[in-house]
Design an enzyme around this catalytic site. Structure first.
Site, PDB file in Angstrom:
ATOM      1  N   ARG A 146      42.427  39.892  12.408  1.00 15.51           N
ATOM      2  CA  ARG A 146      43.096  40.103  13.748  1.00 15.51           C
ATOM      3  C   ARG A 146      42.734  39.682  14.987  1.00 15.51           C
ATOM      4  NH1 ARG A 146      47.557  39.271  13.703  1.00 15.51           N
ATOM      5  NH2 ARG A 146      47.865  40.244  15.940  1.00 15.51           N
ATOM      6  N   ASP A 161      35.272  31.841   7.069  1.00 14.47           N
ATOM      7  CA  ASP A 161      35.861  33.106   6.491  1.00 14.47           C
ATOM      8  C   ASP A 161      35.988  32.795   5.086  1.00 14.47           C
ATOM      9  OD1 ASP A 161      37.822  35.162   5.250  1.00 14.47           O
ATOM     10  OD2 ASP A 161      38.300  35.566   7.360  1.00 14.47           O
ATOM     11  N   ARG A 210      30.218  33.300   2.177  1.00 14.48           N
ATOM     12  CA  ARG A 210      30.120  35.038   2.426  1.00 14.48           C
ATOM     13  C   ARG A 210      28.721  35.430   3.112  1.00 14.48           C
ATOM     14  NH1 ARG A 210      32.886  37.860  -1.399  1.00 14.48           N
ATOM     15  NH2 ARG A 210      34.401  36.572  -2.817  1.00 14.48           N
ATOM     16  N   CYS A 220      37.528  47.988  21.820  1.00 14.06           N
ATOM     17  CA  CYS A 220      38.825  47.883  22.712  1.00 14.06           C
ATOM     18  C   CYS A 220      38.910  49.153  23.594  1.00 14.06           C
ATOM     19  CB  CYS A 220      40.049  47.387  21.918  1.00 14.06           C
ATOM     20  SG  CYS A 220      40.482  48.646  20.621  1.00 14.06           S
ATOM     21  N   THR A 235      37.225  58.753  17.359  1.00 13.47           N
ATOM     22  CA  THR A 235      36.899  57.738  17.863  1.00 13.47           C
ATOM     23  C   THR A 235      35.365  57.897  18.673  1.00 13.47           C
ATOM     24  OG1 THR A 235      37.197  55.914  19.561  1.00 13.47           O
ATOM     25  CG2 THR A 235      38.309  57.986  19.979  1.00 13.47           C
ATOM     26  N   ARG A 279      46.617  57.871  16.180  1.00 12.58           N
ATOM     27  CA  ARG A 279      47.150  56.541  15.715  1.00 12.58           C
ATOM     28  C   ARG A 279      48.840  56.803  15.587  1.00 12.58           C
ATOM     29  NH1 ARG A 279      43.675  52.586  13.673  1.00 12.58           N
ATOM     30  NH2 ARG A 279      41.700  52.965  14.403  1.00 12.58           N
TER      31      ARG A 279
END
Length: 338
Positions: free
Chosen positions: A13, A35, A80, A152, A211, A234
């Protein structure tokens, strides 16, 4: 000034949203992506289409094992081990570490083996110095090879807390982030040995969670160390979250006075990081907002002149990813001056 050449490790994401933001960022050029879990054609598909942010604004193609974005080749690796990624082949001097796996200094330093000069972790780190734009980025002196952009939620909370503490003094406070579900949660009930509630279906439940975002504010604003803590709830939305900060302040002020102080900071030194709205907004109205924190004037309340609840929105994907790049650009500027 030539664009800063950047590599991205981890095309999940945040990795993909960082890439999308980089296309719009005047100082940044992504030249490589790594990736190990996806092939190039699938990476192109995931970059082009996004359920939250819509169609990619540009051209995405595949050339052999590499991506071509808006006519520019982007080397695609599938290593990896970060030490095996040949960043130097592409000229990538700065790496965004967005796997969520290599979040310590020791692990993230592996990128330096392949030619990277600096690593910015797009997550909180146990030991790497953390910087939040608009709060403490000026503390960066060029000495650290690995730094963290915090979370964030910390990016939303810290600018707001800074304004309140600088002007009124925070005695103590509690934060709750009402947070959209993320990729680590389950679509239906499933095993989650360390967090039983977290294993319940994300789209079916309101899930209390932990958190470290509020405590992390104490790392970027030392004066608030030990004065803030918080929790997460959440909720069944895919993107955009909101912080509820409830604080006791030393210097008494009306809610209107506090609002004017926040607006002044948002229009001045924190412009582009902190914003505000007086409209009757809901979460989807904040989708794609590039600010770290959008103070909701109408949503907050005060009990008296020393006890106040402040509410601030954030696009936990888009706004955060833009700050990753802003921090990277700041770091590169400081490094260039050394």
């Amino acid at each position: 000034m030539a664009p800063i050449k950047v590599g991205i490790n981890g095309f999940g994401r945040i990795g993909r949203i960082v890439f999308r933001n980089a296309v719009e960022h005047p100082d940044i050029e992504v030249v490589a992506v790594n990736d190990p879990f996806i092939e190039t054609t699938y990476a192109a598909y995931m970059l082009k289409y996004d359920s939250s942010h819509g169609l990619f604004k540009g051209e995405v193609e595949v050339d052999g094992k590499d991506l071509v974005v808006n006519g520019k080749k982007v080397r695609f690796y599938t290593e990896r081990n970060p030490a095996d990624i040949k960043w130097s082949e592409t000229g990538a001097e700065y790496v965004v570490e967005s796997t969520g796996v290599f979040t310590t200094t020791e692990k993230a330093k592996a990128h330096l083996v392949g030619g990277a000069k600096k690593v910015i972790i797009s997550a909180p780190s146990a030991d790497a110095p953390m910087y939040v734009m608009g709060v403490n980025e000026s503390d960066y002196d060029g000495s650290a090879d690995v730094i963290s952009n915090a979370s964030c939620t910390t990016n939303c909370l810290a600018p707001l807390a800074k304004v309140i503490n600088d002007n009124y003094g925070i005695v103590e406070g509690l934060m709750t982030t009402v947070h959209s579900y993320t990729a680590t949660q389950k679509t239906v009930d499933g095993p989650s040995a360390k967090d039983w509630r977290g294993g319940r279906g994300a789209a079916q439940n309101i899930i209390p969670s932990s958190t470290g975002a509020a405590k992390a504010v104490g790392k970027v604003i030392p004066a608030l160390n030990g004065k803030l803590t918080g929790m997460s709830i959440r909720v069944p939305t895919a993107n955009v979250s909101v912080v509820d900060l409830t604080v006791r302040i030393e210097k008494g002020a009306s809610y209107e006075e506090i609002t004017e102080t926040i607006k002044k900071a948002a229009d001045g030194p924190l412009k582009g990081v902190l914003a505000y709205t007086g409209d009757d907004v809901v979460s989807s109205d904040m989708l794609g907002n590039t600010n770290s924190s959008i103070f909701d004037i109408k949503a907050g309340i005060s009990l008296n002149k020393n006890f106040v609840k402040l509410v601030s929105w954030y696009d936990n994907e888009w706004g955060y990813s833009r700050r990753v790049l802003d921090l990277l650009a700041h770091v590169a500027k400081v490094d260039a001056s050394k």
